[in-house]
Design an enzyme around this catalytic site. Structure first.
Site, short mmCIF file in Angstrom:
data_model
loop_
_atom_site.label_atom_id
_atom_site.label_comp_id
_atom_site.label_asym_id
_atom_site.label_seq_id
_atom_site.Cartn_x
_atom_site.Cartn_y
_atom_site.Cartn_z
N HIS A 32 1.68 4.99 6.68
CA HIS A 32 1.21 5.55 5.41
C HIS A 32 1.34 7.08 5.40
O HIS A 32 1.46 7.71 6.45
CB HIS A 32 -0.23 5.13 5.15
CG HIS A 32 -0.39 3.65 5.00
ND1 HIS A 32 -0.74 2.84 6.06
CD2 HIS A 32 -0.22 2.84 3.92
CE1 HIS A 32 -0.80 1.58 5.63
NE2 HIS A 32 -0.48 1.55 4.35
N ASP A 90 -1.72 6.07 12.51
CA ASP A 90 -1.01 5.37 11.43
C ASP A 90 0.25 6.16 11.10
O ASP A 90 0.18 7.21 10.46
CB ASP A 90 -1.92 5.25 10.21
CG ASP A 90 -1.27 4.51 9.04
OD1 ASP A 90 -0.05 4.26 9.10
OD2 ASP A 90 -1.98 4.22 8.07
N SER A 119 0.81 -1.22 0.00
CA SER A 119 0.00 0.00 0.00
C SER A 119 0.85 1.27 0.00
O SER A 119 0.37 2.33 -0.40
CB SER A 119 -0.95 0.01 1.21
OG SER A 119 -0.22 -0.19 2.41
#
Length: 417
Positions: free
Chosen positions: A391, A388, A148
């Site tokens: 990311h 997070d 990702s």
């Protein structure tokens, strides 16, 4: 002062002639300027080229200020504040961003992370030019391969180029494990291929996967290679999924012989399998291969701030000065360089690790998704467990990764003219 009637008539005759010459010169100058800026193909679009669904091709002009001296390492530098020319696009103008990265839309109160420009020591990066990028991709495929993190780089590239394309001339399709952004006028595609370990694994399903149950086939890329072969520009990345735990279940040789491997030892075996495919399948005359180095994490703020129990949450400024966090594994970096240096095929390292290490402010933090859903109010109130710090928000740091990729492609284009 009195003028003679004959003189009046001459002036009356010469005025429109001079005016016409002025407009003619202005038009020529306008066209030349646009040609210089590589916009000209949009102006001379003939009915013939429209019929063939392509723009008139114009060679890319690489100006003097876009040339990078060979002695300059574009991966070494510093972040400088630039709220005039950055960001390169707006979050709301790019419909291809997934919710995981749209931090502004998800409620992030600051946008400072969008206004930092990477400045190499001793040279300047050429400013990203979407038309030049598309011209370099004409009749080609660019594919980002990885997890990702690499999907963020794919979405960044799509956003960087989509603003100059007419609405009806581009489309995006999801054909798992790929996403394909197609630009008809240039017969070009920008693609993303989900392969978190690069080699085969039980996590290769594009949507139904988990990092908690990892089983990797260290000696095979057979299922993947069928969709990699023939791609003109390949950009690989694989790191964070290997680092979830110091040990990983994997097979090598017999698919029935599952055993526990040290993660870094398994990474080397997987990378060597990938390298064998590169040697046997890549045509260096027609294809370019890049490998994006580790995307760093910022999970513990004691590393840069000296505090306890914090992470990237509420960070709004880059780290100044030398910094290397524990989220970037030096052994993995060493393995990567070692394997690539042994290759006969030229694979370019896109070394984004150190420059991204400074950007503790660029992560999605509590303004992203978890398991496909935006965080709840309760989860956002607990950043220690839910932020997070892996990311990245977009626009943001991955745009710089693509600027570096663009700069390298532009230099190589110039040398092959």
């Amino acid at each position: 002062m009195t003028t003679h009637p004959t003189q009046d008539r001459k002036i009356f005759f010469l005025f429109p002639l001079a005016l016409g010459s002025f407009f003619l010169l202005g038009t020529v100058r306008f066209l030349l300027d646009n040609l210089k800026n590589n916009q000209f193909q949009f102006l001379w679009q003939s009915s013939f080229s429209r019929h063939n669904n392509k723009f008139l091709r114009v060679p890319i002009n690489v100006s003097e200020n876009e040339i990078i001296e060979e002695s300059c390492n574009v991966f070494e530098g510093q972040w400088v504040w630039d709220n005039v020319t950055y960001p390169l696009y707006k979050e709301e103008t790019c419909p291809y961003l997934v919710k995981q990265v749209t931090c502004q839309r998800n409620g992030r109160p600051d946008s400072f992370y969008q206004n930092w420009r990477w400045q190499p020591h001793g040279c300047n990066l050429p400013r990203f030019n979407a038309l030049k990028m598309l011209e370099m991709l004409r009749d080609k495929r660019l594919m980002f391969i990885g997890d990702s993190i690499q999907r963020g780089m794919f979405e960044s590239m799509v956003c960087l180029v989509q603003s100059v394309i007419a609405d009806g001339d581009h489309s995006i399709k999801r054909i798992p494990p790929r996403k394909i952004f197609r630009v008809e006028e240039f017969n070009a595609s920008i693609e993303y291929y989900w392969a978190p370990f690069m080699v085969e694994s039980i996590s290769d399903h594009a949507t139904n996967h988990t990092v908690l149950k990892r089983l990797v086939k260290l000696d095979s890329v057979e299922k993947h290679r069928k969709l990699w072969e023939g791609v003109d520009i390949l950009v690989f990345e694989s790191y964070v999924w290997w680092m979830h735990d110091p040990f990983i279940n994997a097979t090598y040789g017999s698919p029935e012989n599952v055993r526990e491997y040290n993660a870094t030892a398994a990474y080397r075996l997987a990378l060597e399998t990938w390298a064998n495919w590169i040697e046997s399948s890549i045509n260096p005359q027609k294809q370019k291969v890049f490998f994006t180095t580790m995307s760093p994490t910022h999970l513990w703020n004691w590393e840069w701030k000296g505090e306890i129990d914090g992470n990237c949450f509420n960070e709004t400024q880059p780290i100044q000065g030398p910094y290397w966090g524990t989220g970037s594994n030096l052994e993995i970096m060493s393995i990567l360089k070692d394997v690539i240096n042994k290759l006969q095929v030229n694979v370019r390292l896109l070394n984004i690790t150190q420059l991204s290490e400074y950007r503790k402010d660029g992560h999605t933090s509590i303004f992203g998704e978890r398991r496909g859903k935006l965080l709840t109010t309760e989860q956002r109130s607990d950043p220690k467990n839910f932020a997070d710090c892996i990311h990245w928000c977009l626009p943001g740091v991955p745009d710089t990764w693509n600027e570096l990729l663009y700069a390298i492609l532009l230099q190589e284009y110039r040398t092959h003219l």
